[in-house]
Each structure stands twice: as C-alpha cells, then as structure tokens.
Design a protein around this motif. Structure first.
Motif, PDB file in Angstrom:
ATOM      1  N   PHE A  34      82.190 -36.755 -60.123  1.00 52.86           N
ATOM      2  CA  PHE A  34      81.499 -36.577 -61.396  1.00 52.86           C
ATOM      3  C   PHE A  34      81.181 -35.092 -61.609  1.00 52.86           C
ATOM      4  N   PRO A  35      82.054 -34.342 -62.278  1.00 54.44           N
ATOM      5  CA  PRO A  35      81.761 -32.933 -62.573  1.00 54.44           C
ATOM      6  C   PRO A  35      80.584 -32.819 -63.540  1.00 54.44           C
ATOM      7  N   VAL A  36      79.794 -31.781 -63.362  1.00 55.23           N
ATOM      8  CA  VAL A  36      78.631 -31.556 -64.218  1.00 55.23           C
ATOM      9  C   VAL A  36      79.048 -31.504 -65.684  1.00 55.23           C
ATOM     10  N   ASP A  37      78.252 -32.147 -66.568  1.00 60.14           N
ATOM     11  CA  ASP A  37      78.574 -32.144 -67.994  1.00 60.14           C
ATOM     12  C   ASP A  37      77.803 -31.054 -68.726  1.00 60.14           C
ATOM     13  N   ASP A  38      78.173 -30.839 -69.994  1.00 60.32           N
ATOM     14  CA  ASP A  38      77.586 -29.749 -70.781  1.00 60.32           C
ATOM     15  C   ASP A  38      76.079 -29.941 -70.968  1.00 60.32           C
ATOM     16  N   GLU A  39      75.653 -31.165 -71.183  1.00 59.80           N
ATOM     17  CA  GLU A  39      74.225 -31.438 -71.357  1.00 59.80           C
ATOM     18  C   GLU A  39      73.432 -31.023 -70.125  1.00 59.80           C
ATOM     19  N   SER A  40      73.998 -31.299 -68.950  1.00 60.03           N
ATOM     20  CA  SER A  40      73.305 -30.954 -67.700  1.00 60.03           C
ATOM     21  C   SER A  40      73.310 -29.448 -67.469  1.00 60.03           C
ATOM     22  N   ILE A  41      74.418 -28.800 -67.809  1.00 56.71           N
ATOM     23  CA  ILE A  41      74.476 -27.341 -67.676  1.00 56.71           C
ATOM     24  C   ILE A  41      73.381 -26.696 -68.517  1.00 56.71           C
ATOM     25  N   ALA A  42      73.209 -27.165 -69.741  1.00 58.99           N
ATOM     26  CA  ALA A  42      72.162 -26.625 -70.617  1.00 58.99           C
ATOM     27  C   ALA A  42      70.779 -26.861 -70.009  1.00 58.99           C
ATOM     28  N   LEU A  43      70.570 -28.037 -69.432  1.00 60.77           N
ATOM     29  CA  LEU A  43      69.292 -28.340 -68.784  1.00 60.77           C
ATOM     30  C   LEU A  43      69.046 -27.403 -67.609  1.00 60.77           C
ATOM     31  N   PHE A  44      70.042 -27.220 -66.762  1.00 61.00           N
ATOM     32  CA  PHE A  44      69.880 -26.363 -65.590  1.00 61.00           C
ATOM     33  C   PHE A  44      69.585 -24.920 -65.991  1.00 61.00           C
ATOM     34  N   SER A  88      56.250 -40.972 -65.287  1.00 56.46           N
ATOM     35  CA  SER A  88      56.715 -40.005 -66.282  1.00 56.46           C
ATOM     36  C   SER A  88      57.948 -39.267 -65.768  1.00 56.46           C
ATOM     37  N   GLU A  89      58.764 -38.781 -66.695  1.00 56.42           N
ATOM     38  CA  GLU A  89      59.991 -38.094 -66.313  1.00 56.42           C
ATOM     39  C   GLU A  89      59.713 -36.700 -65.769  1.00 56.42           C
ATOM     40  N   ASP A  90      60.462 -36.320 -64.768  1.00 56.65           N
ATOM     41  CA  ASP A  90      60.420 -34.961 -64.252  1.00 56.65           C
ATOM     42  C   ASP A  90      61.051 -34.024 -65.288  1.00 56.65           C
ATOM     43  N   ALA A  91      60.736 -32.743 -65.197  1.00 59.59           N
ATOM     44  CA  ALA A  91      61.337 -31.777 -66.116  1.00 59.59           C
ATOM     45  C   ALA A  91      62.849 -31.706 -65.922  1.00 59.59           C
ATOM     46  N   VAL A  92      63.296 -31.935 -64.695  1.00 56.73           N
ATOM     47  CA  VAL A  92      64.732 -31.927 -64.396  1.00 56.73           C
ATOM     48  C   VAL A  92      65.151 -33.367 -64.120  1.00 56.73           C
ATOM     49  N   THR A  93      65.705 -34.013 -65.120  1.00 59.18           N
ATOM     50  CA  THR A  93      66.087 -35.414 -65.012  1.00 59.18           C
ATOM     51  C   THR A  93      67.237 -35.703 -65.965  1.00 59.18           C
ATOM     52  N   GLN A  94      67.861 -36.864 -65.791  1.00 56.94           N
ATOM     53  CA  GLN A  94      68.973 -37.313 -66.634  1.00 56.94           C
ATOM     54  C   GLN A  94      70.129 -36.320 -66.629  1.00 56.94           C
ATOM     55  N   TYR A  95      70.373 -35.724 -65.485  1.00 56.88           N
ATOM     56  CA  TYR A  95      71.510 -34.814 -65.355  1.00 56.88           C
ATOM     57  C   TYR A  95      72.629 -35.489 -64.568  1.00 56.88           C
ATOM     58  N   GLY A  96      73.839 -34.980 -64.723  1.00 61.53           N
ATOM     59  CA  GLY A  96      74.978 -35.552 -64.008  1.00 61.53           C
ATOM     60  C   GLY A  96      76.267 -35.229 -64.730  1.00 61.53           C
ATOM     61  N   LEU A 104      74.719 -45.393 -62.914  1.00 59.96           N
ATOM     62  CA  LEU A 104      76.152 -45.389 -63.200  1.00 59.96           C
ATOM     63  C   LEU A 104      76.397 -46.230 -64.451  1.00 59.96           C
ATOM     64  N   THR A 105      77.016 -45.622 -65.457  1.00 60.93           N
ATOM     65  CA  THR A 105      77.260 -46.303 -66.722  1.00 60.93           C
ATOM     66  C   THR A 105      78.749 -46.301 -67.038  1.00 60.93           C
ATOM     67  N   ASP A 106      79.273 -47.463 -67.401  1.00 59.22           N
ATOM     68  CA  ASP A 106      80.643 -47.563 -67.878  1.00 59.22           C
ATOM     69  C   ASP A 106      80.671 -47.118 -69.331  1.00 59.22           C
ATOM     70  N   ILE A 125      83.341 -43.371 -65.871  1.00 60.03           N
ATOM     71  CA  ILE A 125      82.037 -43.721 -65.310  1.00 60.03           C
ATOM     72  C   ILE A 125      81.141 -42.496 -65.410  1.00 60.03           C
ATOM     73  N   LEU A 126      79.963 -42.674 -65.972  1.00 55.03           N
ATOM     74  CA  LEU A 126      78.981 -41.602 -66.112  1.00 55.03           C
ATOM     75  C   LEU A 126      77.910 -41.762 -65.045  1.00 55.03           C
ATOM     76  N   LEU A 127      77.666 -40.704 -64.278  1.00 57.16           N
ATOM     77  CA  LEU A 127      76.570 -40.669 -63.306  1.00 57.16           C
ATOM     78  C   LEU A 127      75.440 -39.825 -63.861  1.00 57.16           C
ATOM     79  N   LYS A 128      74.244 -40.385 -63.884  1.00 62.73           N
ATOM     80  CA  LYS A 128      73.053 -39.629 -64.233  1.00 62.73           C
ATOM     81  C   LYS A 128      72.006 -39.814 -63.145  1.00 62.73           C
ATOM     82  N   HIS A 129      71.160 -38.798 -62.981  1.00 62.79           N
ATOM     83  CA  HIS A 129      70.071 -38.814 -62.015  1.00 62.79           C
ATOM     84  C   HIS A 129      68.760 -38.957 -62.780  1.00 62.79           C
TER      85      HIS A 129
END
Length: 204
Positions: A137-147, A115-123, A96-98, A103-107
């Motif tokens: 926390f609605p999904v953001d554009d960066e996460s949509i592109a990742l998914f 090492s990072e998983d292929a599916v990470t830093q989404y939220g 959780l980042t201010d 507030i931004l939630l990332k996983h």
C-alpha cells in the motif's frame, strides 16, 4: 484492475455459483489475488493472535519487548477492521476497504477517550494486484498532505504491506534507503489464537 462488485460481497456468490454443466466438477478458483487475500483475512474474523517485533529499527524501541496482539474484530461486506494492541495501548486499528479497484489501507488512531488523534486515517491503496499472501500500500496523496501538515515529512515515501498465509500474519512499513530509511515489521502466529483483547479505543 476494476471489479464489478466489492471483493468481500462477491465471495459468497462465487462459492454458491454452479450450473448443470459444472455439477460434480470443482469450480475454477478465482484468479484475483486480492480476493484470495481478503478471503483469508475474513476466515480469521473474531480471532486474535499474539505477535512480536522482528525488525530492529531504533525508532521502535518503545514497542520492542511489549506484548503485541492483532484482532480481526469486524468483517463487513466491503471492510475489515483489525485493532493492533501494543501492551495496554489500544489506540491503533488497521482498516482494509475494498474500493472496487483495489484494497485501501487506512490507520485509525484514537485517544483513550475515543477522539481521533491529529495523525489518523492515513495510508494508501494498492497499485498492483499483489499476491494472495502479500499486498502493498503506497502512501496516497491525502496522507502525504497530512504528514506535511503535521511536520512528518519523512513519512511521505511510506509503503505499508501486509502478509497472510496459513500460519502467519505480518504488518510492515518501509521507506527507501536514504536519510529517512525506515523498516518496521511485526509478525503474528496464526496457529495459536489468543483471548480477544478489549475493544480498540473509540470502537466501544
């Protein structure tokens, strides 16, 4: 909702502020519900709590029945890191980042070697003030592109939520009704802290 400074960094300042005119009179509580929300989580820093899955989605059959522990492990001035352990799996951390506007939630998902998983830093980031006890926390554009890149198009409508009060913390994932409908909710008892688990993978 734009703030002049990060939420967590202002908490100590707010608590210390006083003036000759206000001496002996309690300061008015800060009306920002996100300040109250993050302040409550910060009060839990260093503690761990056991929980359970309270939803019954078939997609979570591998989690149901396993020991669940959330650990408010790190509380920096503008960020809180909460590892979420499922049995012996220490791959998940909620971050959780201010941002100054919300507030931004990332996983943060890691493999056992760190090492990072292929599916990470989404939220996603809050789009509304929420309440002192619940933030969404609605999904953001960066996460949509990742998914979409990873073939997880069902996740492009994700909305995550967290709740915290005096006795319970909850983490939730929801998708709207339809072909990809989804509901996940885990609740943790804040009245009985447990022994903190080993560090999340990649944080040692």
């Amino acid at each position: 909702m734009v703030r002049a400074a990060p939420i967590l960094a202002t908490l100590a300042v707010l608590a210390a502020c006083s003036s000759p005119e206000s001496e002996g009179t309690p300061l008015e509580a800060d009306p920002d519900p996100q300040v109250a929300f993050l302040e409550r989580l910060t009060e839990l820093c260093g503690q761990a709590f056991a929980g359970e899955l309270v939803s019954d989605d078939e997609a979570d059959a591998d989690i149901a029945g396993q020991p669940l522990v959330m650990h408010v492990a790190d509380c920096a001035p503008d960020q809180i890191r909460i590892p979420f352990h499922v049995g012996e799996d220490r791959s998940r951390t909620w971050v959780l980042t201010d941002t100054g506007t919300g507030i931004l939630l990332k996983h943060d998902h890691r493999h056992e070697d760190g090492s990072e998983d292929a599916v990470t830093q989404y939220g996603g980031e809050t789009s509304a003030p929420g309440t002192a006890t619940r933030q969404e926390f609605p999904v953001d554009d960066e996460s949509i592109a990742l998914f979409e890149r990873e073939g997880l198009s069902a996740s492009v409508t994700n909305v995550w939520a967290m709740e915290v009060d005096e006795s319970r913390f909850a983490y939730e994932l929801r998708r709207p009704a339809g072909e990809n409908e989804r509901f996940f909710r885990a609740e943790f008892d804040l009245t009985e802290p447990v022994e903190p688990p080993p560090p999340a993978w990649g944080s040692e």
